[in-house]
Structure formats: C-alpha cells, structure tokens
Design an enzyme around this catalytic site. Structure first.
Site, short mmCIF file in Angstrom:
data_model
loop_
_atom_site.label_atom_id
_atom_site.label_comp_id
_atom_site.label_asym_id
_atom_site.label_seq_id
_atom_site.Cartn_x
_atom_site.Cartn_y
_atom_site.Cartn_z
N LYS A 1 0.84 -1.22 0.00
CA LYS A 1 0.00 0.00 0.00
C LYS A 1 0.87 1.26 0.00
O LYS A 1 0.63 2.19 -0.76
CB LYS A 1 -0.88 0.05 1.25
CG LYS A 1 -1.99 -0.95 1.30
CD LYS A 1 -2.96 -0.65 2.43
CE LYS A 1 -2.34 -0.49 3.79
NZ LYS A 1 -1.85 -1.71 4.43
N ARG B 1 -9.62 1.42 9.01
CA ARG B 1 -9.17 0.07 9.32
C ARG B 1 -10.28 -0.74 9.99
O ARG B 1 -10.12 -1.95 10.19
CB ARG B 1 -7.99 0.14 10.29
CG ARG B 1 -6.66 -0.27 9.67
CD ARG B 1 -5.62 -0.08 10.72
NE ARG B 1 -4.39 -0.78 10.50
CZ ARG B 1 -3.31 -0.21 9.96
NH1 ARG B 1 -3.35 1.01 9.49
NH2 ARG B 1 -2.20 -0.91 9.86
N ARG C 1 12.02 -6.62 3.30
CA ARG C 1 12.01 -5.16 3.49
C ARG C 1 12.89 -4.76 4.68
O ARG C 1 13.69 -3.84 4.58
CB ARG C 1 10.56 -4.68 3.71
CG ARG C 1 10.45 -3.17 3.80
CD ARG C 1 9.02 -2.72 3.84
NE ARG C 1 8.37 -2.98 5.12
CZ ARG C 1 7.06 -2.93 5.32
NH1 ARG C 1 6.26 -2.67 4.32
NH2 ARG C 1 6.55 -3.14 6.52
N ARG D 1 11.12 -0.23 11.73
CA ARG D 1 9.95 -0.03 12.60
C ARG D 1 9.92 -1.08 13.71
O ARG D 1 10.23 -2.25 13.46
CB ARG D 1 8.68 -0.14 11.76
CG ARG D 1 8.37 1.12 11.00
CD ARG D 1 7.33 0.90 9.95
NE ARG D 1 6.12 0.23 10.45
CZ ARG D 1 5.02 0.10 9.72
NH1 ARG D 1 4.97 0.59 8.50
NH2 ARG D 1 3.98 -0.49 10.21
N ARG E 1 -0.63 -8.21 13.56
CA ARG E 1 -1.22 -7.18 12.68
C ARG E 1 -2.06 -7.84 11.60
O ARG E 1 -3.11 -7.33 11.20
CB ARG E 1 -0.11 -6.32 12.07
CG ARG E 1 0.46 -5.31 13.08
CD ARG E 1 1.81 -4.77 12.64
NE ARG E 1 1.73 -3.94 11.47
CZ ARG E 1 2.76 -3.72 10.65
NH1 ARG E 1 3.93 -4.28 10.89
NH2 ARG E 1 2.62 -2.94 9.62
P1 AMP Z 1 0.64 1.07 9.35
O1 AMP Z 1 1.84 1.91 9.10
O2 AMP Z 1 -0.53 1.47 8.54
O3 AMP Z 1 0.93 -0.39 9.26
O4 AMP Z 1 0.21 1.34 10.88
C1 AMP Z 1 1.09 1.08 11.95
C2 AMP Z 1 0.31 1.00 13.22
O5 AMP Z 1 -0.34 2.24 13.47
C3 AMP Z 1 -0.79 -0.02 13.23
O6 AMP Z 1 -0.35 -1.31 13.55
C4 AMP Z 1 -1.72 0.55 14.29
O7 AMP Z 1 -1.23 0.30 15.58
C5 AMP Z 1 -1.62 2.03 14.07
N1 AMP Z 1 -2.63 2.49 13.09
C6 AMP Z 1 -2.41 2.99 11.87
N2 AMP Z 1 -3.54 3.31 11.26
C7 AMP Z 1 -4.54 3.00 12.11
C8 AMP Z 1 -5.95 3.10 12.06
N3 AMP Z 1 -6.58 3.56 10.97
N4 AMP Z 1 -6.64 2.70 13.14
C9 AMP Z 1 -6.03 2.23 14.23
N5 AMP Z 1 -4.71 2.11 14.35
C10 AMP Z 1 -3.95 2.49 13.30
#
Ligand code: AMP
Length: 288
Positions: A13, A88, A127, A139, A150
């Site tokens: 994404k 999400r 990655r 990260r 996740r």
């Molecule tokens: P991502 O970079 O999109 O994988 O997000 C990293 C982390 O941020 C996720 O594992 C969640 O803990 C938090 N996070 C990101 N976007 C959301 C969302 N829309 N709702 C809830 N938690 C989020």
C-alpha cells in the site's frame, strides 16, 4: 481524486501510494506515518498510541478519525488524497463517510491490494533486511511476531471493509502479488475506468516535487502558447492559399477561354476564307 488503498500489512500500500502521489500530484494520508510522527514528537496522541502500536494493536477509532479529519482540511489535500492505513475498521469507515459528507467531498474509489498471506512474512523480512542494509531505522512493529498479530487484526477488523465498500459499489480488487509497476498500471487502469483520472495522466509527466511539476506545467503551457500563433498563422494562410489557387485557376481558365476564342475565330476565318481558298487567306492573314 480521493481514494482508499486497502490491504494487509506488507501488501505494498505504502509503495503504491507514493507512486500515485507522484503520478497524480495528490497527497498520501497514512495514519501509520502520522501516528509514528506523533510518537516521535511525544505529542499526547503519540503517547496514547506508542504502546498500542508497538504491540500491533489498533489505536482507538476516535484518535485516528480526528487526525484524518484535521489532515483533510489542510490546503495540500485540496487536490485529492490517498488514504493509506485508514479506515481500518467498519466504524472508521462510517466515520469517514460522515466526515466526507460533512465536508462535501466524494470518495472516488477503494482499491484493495489482494495478496497471498504466506508471502507477506517473506516480503516484510526482505524489506527489513533491505532497510538494515541501507542503515535505515526499522519499525518496532516490523517483526514476524508483531506482523502475525497485525495480520490477525487485519483479518478480523479490516477485511469486513471489503464487503462494506463492495456493497457501496466502490471496491476494485487488484492482484497485489504482481510486480510493483504492474500493480501501478492496474491501479491506473482501474482509476481510468472509474473516471477518477483523466486519460492523459502519464507517469513521467508528474514530477516528484511540486515546484518541479509547476515548472514543467509552465513550460508545457508556454510551449502550447507558442504553438498556438503558429497554428493560427497556418490556418490564416490557408484561405490565402485557396485564393491563390482560385486565382491561378481563373487565369488558367481565362487563358484557356482566350485560346479557345482565338482558335474559334481562326477556324471561322479559315472557314470563311476556305470559300475563296484557305491557302490564300492564311497568307493574307499572315501578311497582316
Ligand atoms: P501502518 O503503518 O498502517 O501499518 O500502521 C502502523 C500502526 O499504526 C498499526 O499497527 C496501528 O497500531 C496504528 N494504526 C495505523 N492506522 C490506524 C488506524 N486507521 N486505526 C487504528 N490504528 C492504526
């Protein structure tokens, strides 16, 4: 253009969102990025999110909805945006619908990147290895254990969005296992089919940075403007050409007519003279 990119962690994404940003000059709104920035800055939101994020859980809906609502109001989002990592959950999607309605904005498409889950762990491992090689910070939630969590949260909480948007006829599914550029092309084709983008949006026409893009746009506009008078002159020259042609034709016609008349007259004279004897007349005329 306003789109949502949907897909499990590691589905590409973020990569696709960045390519779309370059191509269409819109902004990427990644809740994950925003939350990581908040954590790094130690803001109240960051403090709330830090532990949840590190363990692979989801930050409360009202927190992310608030962040997104504020971000959409920024001037750089006026041209359009790609939501990456948001919504999400179904309540987040409902909240998004509501806030877009409130802001009089329309969602163009929801693009789901469908991937083979067993390949995701490999992808994330690659990655992480590449990031380490480049000396980049990795990260804290990019570990196989957290990724498994996740993924589980994606399956239970985010996947219902596929049904949510498909019911609303917004969903397009793309095979996220293809090569990066193939996915990009498929996304572009999909956006074209939906009428979300103009057919002439070329990948290389959108520069990486806004100023460069502006410069290019100005250059193109100048080129166009320079071409215009030339075109107009060509057009204006056309009637002149036609007139010239017509005049030439007229002269030719007149010459032909004159020739005909002379010929006719000569014939007549010959005819008249032939009564007396053609040779003589000719001679006489020749003398004259
Ligand atoms: P991502 O970079 O999109 O994988 O997000 C990293 C982390 O941020 C996720 O594992 C969640 O803990 C938090 N996070 C990101 N976007 C959301 C969302 N829309 N709702 C809830 N938690 C989020």
């Amino acid at each position: 253009m306003r789109i949502i990119l949907l897909g499990p962690p590691g589905s590409g994404k973020g990569t696709q969102a960045q390519l779309l940003v370059q191509r269409y000059g819109i902004v990427q709104l990644s809740t994950g990025e925003m939350l990581r920035a908040a954590v790094a800055a130690g803001t109240p939101v960051g403090l709330k999110a830090k532990e949840i994020m590190a363990s692979g859980g989801l930050v409360p809906d009202e927190v992310v909805v608030g962040i997104i609502s504020d971000r959409i109001d920024q001037p750089d989002a006026r041209n359009g945006f790609i939501l990456d990592g948001f919504p999400r959950t179904v309540p987040q999607a409902e909240a998004l619908d509501e806030l877009l309605r409130h802001k009089h904005l329309k969602l163009d498409a929801v693009i789901e990147l469908r991937v083979n889950e067993s390949a995701l762990l490999n992808r994330v491992e690659t990655r992480v290895a590449q990031m380490r090689e480049r000396g980049e910070e990795v990260r804290v939630d990019d570990t196989p254990e957290v990724l498994t969590k996740r993924l589980a949260s994606y399956r239970t909480q985010t996947e219902p969005l596929i049904h949510y948007y498909s019911e609303r006829r917004k969903l397009s599914t793309i095979d996220g296992m293809m090569a990066i550029d193939e996915v990009t092309r498929a996304v572009h084709r999909q956006l074209l089919a939906l009428g979300a983008v103009e057919p002439k949006t070329h990948a290389r026409s959108a520069a990486k940075s806004a100023p460069a893009k502006k410069a290019k746009a100005t250059k193109t506009a100048t080129k166009k403007a320079a071409k215009k008078p030339a075109k107009a002159a060509k057009k204006a020259a056309k009637p002149a050409k036609t007139a010239k042609k017509a005049a030439k034709k007229a002269v030719k016609g007149a010459k032909k007519a004159a020739k005909k008349t002379v010929k006719k007259a000569a014939k007549k004279t010959v005819k008249k003279g032939s009564k007396k004897g053609p040779k003589k007349v000719t001679k006489k005329r020749a003398k004259r």
